[in-house]
Design an enzyme around this catalytic site. Structure first.
Site, PDB file in Angstrom:
ATOM      1  N   LYS A  37       0.869  -1.184   0.000  1.00 51.72           N
ATOM      2  CA  LYS A  37       0.000   0.000   0.000  1.00 51.72           C
ATOM      3  C   LYS A  37       0.898   1.223   0.000  1.00 51.72           C
ATOM      4  CE  LYS A  37      -4.472   0.604   0.084  1.00 51.72           C
ATOM      5  NZ  LYS A  37      -5.419  -0.347  -0.532  1.00 51.72           N
TER       6      LYS A  37
HETATM    7  P1  NAD Z   1     -12.910   6.979  -3.779  1.00 53.45           P
HETATM    8  O1  NAD Z   1     -11.953   8.041  -3.457  1.00 53.45           O
HETATM    9  O2  NAD Z   1     -13.296   6.760  -5.202  1.00 53.45           O
HETATM   10  O3  NAD Z   1     -14.260   7.178  -2.936  1.00 53.45           O
HETATM   11  C1  NAD Z   1     -14.295   7.353  -1.550  1.00 53.45           C
HETATM   12  C2  NAD Z   1     -15.684   7.839  -1.197  1.00 53.45           C
HETATM   13  O4  NAD Z   1     -15.815   7.903   0.204  1.00 53.45           O
HETATM   14  C3  NAD Z   1     -16.005   9.230  -1.730  1.00 53.45           C
HETATM   15  O5  NAD Z   1     -17.333   9.262  -2.198  1.00 53.45           O
HETATM   16  C4  NAD Z   1     -15.885  10.123  -0.493  1.00 53.45           C
HETATM   17  O6  NAD Z   1     -16.692  11.277  -0.584  1.00 53.45           O
HETATM   18  C5  NAD Z   1     -16.398   9.159   0.552  1.00 53.45           C
HETATM   19  N1  NAD Z   1     -16.011   9.509   1.903  1.00 53.45           N
HETATM   20  C6  NAD Z   1     -14.836   9.979   2.357  1.00 53.45           C
HETATM   21  N2  NAD Z   1     -14.904  10.178   3.675  1.00 53.45           N
HETATM   22  C7  NAD Z   1     -16.146   9.825   4.054  1.00 53.45           C
HETATM   23  C8  NAD Z   1     -16.821   9.802   5.287  1.00 53.45           C
HETATM   24  N3  NAD Z   1     -16.222  10.171   6.420  1.00 53.45           N
HETATM   25  N4  NAD Z   1     -18.095   9.359   5.301  1.00 53.45           N
HETATM   26  C9  NAD Z   1     -18.683   8.966   4.177  1.00 53.45           C
HETATM   27  N5  NAD Z   1     -18.108   8.973   2.987  1.00 53.45           N
HETATM   28  C10 NAD Z   1     -16.851   9.398   2.929  1.00 53.45           C
HETATM   29  O7  NAD Z   1     -12.321   5.627  -3.159  1.00 53.45           O
HETATM   30  P2  NAD Z   1     -12.660   4.123  -3.548  1.00 53.45           P
HETATM   31  O8  NAD Z   1     -11.656   3.658  -4.534  1.00 53.45           O
HETATM   32  O9  NAD Z   1     -14.110   3.999  -3.843  1.00 53.45           O
HETATM   33  O10 NAD Z   1     -12.311   3.374  -2.182  1.00 53.45           O
HETATM   34  C11 NAD Z   1     -13.238   3.307  -1.096  1.00 53.45           C
HETATM   35  C12 NAD Z   1     -12.792   2.225  -0.138  1.00 53.45           C
HETATM   36  O11 NAD Z   1     -12.708   0.978  -0.839  1.00 53.45           O
HETATM   37  C13 NAD Z   1     -11.425   2.431   0.484  1.00 53.45           C
HETATM   38  O12 NAD Z   1     -11.427   1.867   1.770  1.00 53.45           O
HETATM   39  C14 NAD Z   1     -10.505   1.618  -0.431  1.00 53.45           C
HETATM   40  O13 NAD Z   1      -9.320   1.245   0.219  1.00 53.45           O
HETATM   41  C15 NAD Z   1     -11.415   0.447  -0.702  1.00 53.45           C
HETATM   42  N6  NAD Z   1     -11.095  -0.319  -1.901  1.00 53.45           N
HETATM   43  C16 NAD Z   1     -11.036   0.263  -3.128  1.00 53.45           C
HETATM   44  C17 NAD Z   1     -10.774  -0.515  -4.241  1.00 53.45           C
HETATM   45  C18 NAD Z   1     -10.777   0.065  -5.627  1.00 53.45           C
HETATM   46  O14 NAD Z   1     -10.632  -0.716  -6.586  1.00 53.45           O
HETATM   47  N7  NAD Z   1     -10.956   1.355  -5.809  1.00 53.45           N
HETATM   48  C19 NAD Z   1     -10.549  -1.893  -4.097  1.00 53.45           C
HETATM   49  C20 NAD Z   1     -10.641  -2.458  -2.818  1.00 53.45           C
HETATM   50  C21 NAD Z   1     -10.926  -1.670  -1.733  1.00 53.45           C
END
Ligand code: NAD
Length: 437
Positions: free
Chosen positions: A127
């Protein structure tokens, strides 16, 4: 069943092994480690392997002076952690967020190791991240920061070493800049250095939707197991970025009524179900959910406590915790985000009989299709989207059913079963390879 001797009732001599080096100490590291320790304790993992796996193999801290658009120079801090390289190169996202720190990066790298292992991928976990607020930065500033970060972590990354991907606050553009910076140093195009990049430079069809698609495949499979019919089923999704918005879209396409979604600004609620394509279009146009006309504004706390069938946390770590876990009114939690439930929160959900599909299983669709992207880049031969989605379904549902069978046969929850299977594969690899030197 798993090819190793299970000793569940033997008292482990390792209960003393609880220290966390101060460099990595953080709430997320503690949570991830407590899950590992619980599983290691449960099947009496070899103490030497346990000591090794509690720590990242490598962690790099970098600082980056960047000229901002107003002429000032700001020095940013960045990190890259690699947890384990016994199964192959490391793999994991890069996060741009004001709270990024070494402990969180190290914890999420460890989580990635378990995720890759559980899905049977030839990777360890990694990471990375930069402590910054991408929302307050221009595209040019972000590009300069990304290129300098790539130059700083250059010795650690590469298609055979460590392959970054998007995470919170980063996207395919960031991946394109990383790929370009790395390729410029090498002197030729190296698409396999990152995944989640644009299709035109070696990205994979289906990658953008993969995590959300996988979350929904797993949620539907769990509903089948619990005997929950789709008709009348409701869902709530916290976070409306890549994972949240795409999970909400596939849930509604599957016939599940999505009654609440949220982003960092607010939540929106409609008991009749939100029109998800409209919400996605609104968010794309306004960059916020605030003001969406066909829903009532609620807080993120209220959103998680809505009465529904399934809650999908898809934002940040530590959202379901001691303070609110007893107020959730759902049948299932499917962890779209990494580490969204604290140790205390998890215990409360368990006591209340709420069925939890852990992150390392539920959100593994992203890394599974990242693996496909890497394989396509290395082969220089690209697959059709249908083939990619079918292969994703096959891997994630096979993993789900393996975990389910193990959890039923051992009478343990899905998190413990996932962790036990994942750690065991790692432990076998370490024992087979032996200790160097
Ligand atoms: P992203 O940046 O596209 O979206 C994050 C979202 O969370 C945004 O809509 C933001 O406004 C919202 N957010 C931030 N703080 C918040 C809060 N306090 N309360 C509510 N909403 C809040 O990120 P993502 O890629 O969608 O990732 C989201 C989660 O999924 C993370 O934990 C990431 O590690 C995990 N993840 C992502 C992927 C991927 O392929 N993108 C894969 C596995 C896990």
């Amino acid at each position: 069943m798993m090819g190793w001797k299970l000793v569940t009732n033997k008292k482990s001599p390792l209960t003393y092994m609880t220290e966390i080096p101060s460099e990595f100490d953080s709430p997320t590291y503690r949570d991830v480690l407590s899950q590992f320790d619980a599983a290691a304790e449960w099947f009496c993992l070899d103490p030497n392997i346990r000591k090794r796996l509690r720590l990242p193999q490598r962690a790099l801290c970098v600082t980056m002076p960047i000229r901002m658009d107003n002429g000032d120079v700001h020095v940013f801090q960045g990190f890259r952690g690699q947890h384990d390289t016994s199964l192959g190169p490391t793999k994991g996202g890069i996060r741009y967020h004001p709270d990024v720190n070494l402990g969180e990066v190290a914890a999420l790298a460890m989580n990635m190791t378990w995720k890759c292992s559980l899905a049977g991928l030839p990777y360890g976990g990694a990471k990375g991240g930069i402590r910054c607020n991408p929302k307050n930065m221009s595209r040019r500033e972000l590009q300069r920061l990304t290129r300098r970060y790539t130059a700083e972590i250059f010795p650690l990354i590469g298609p055979d070493h460590d392959i970054p991907a998007p995470d919170v606050g980063t996207d395919e553009h960031v991946m394109a800049w990383i790929m370009d910076t790395y390729s410029q140093q090498r002197g030729y195009a190296v698409p396999g250095v990152v995944t989640g990049k644009p299709i035109c430079i070696g990205g994979s069809l289906g990658r953008e939707e993969a995590t959300g698609r996988g979350v929904v495949y797993v949620a539907l499979e769990a509903m089948k197991h619990l005997g929950i019919k789709i008709d009348g089923t409701t869902a709530v999704v916290q976070g409306f970025g890549n994972v949240g918005s795409i999970s909400a879209r596939f849930l509604s396409e599957a016939g599940i009524k999505v009654i609440g979604v949220s982003d960092s600004t607010c939540g929106i609620y409609n008991s009749n179900g939100l029109n998800i394509p409209d919400v996605i279009a609104y968010k794309k146009a306004k960059h916020t959910l605030d003001g969406f006309p066909d829903g009532e504004i609620i807080t993120n706390e209220e959103l998680l406590e809505l009465e529904c069938t399934v809650v999908i946390p898809a934002a940040l770590s530590g959202q379901i915790k001691e303070d609110n876990a007893h107020r959730l009114k759902c049948r299932m939690v499917v962890e779209g985000a990494n580490n969204p439930t604290t140790k205390e929160g998890d215990g409360i959900l368990k006591d209340r009989g709420i069925y939890v599909i852990p992150d390392i299983l539920a959100n593994s669709g992203g890394v599974i299709v990242s693996y496909f992207e890497w394989v396509q880049d290395l082969q220089k031969y690209f697959w059709k989207e249908k083939e990619i989605n079918e292969k994703l379904h096959d891997i994630i549902i096979t993993a789900f059913n393996r975990v389910l069978r193990f959890s039923l046969s051992e009478n343990i929850d899905m998190r413990m079963a996932s962790m036990a299977i994942a750690i065991r594969r790692l432990a076998d690899a370490h024992l087979a390879r032996g200790l160097y030197p």
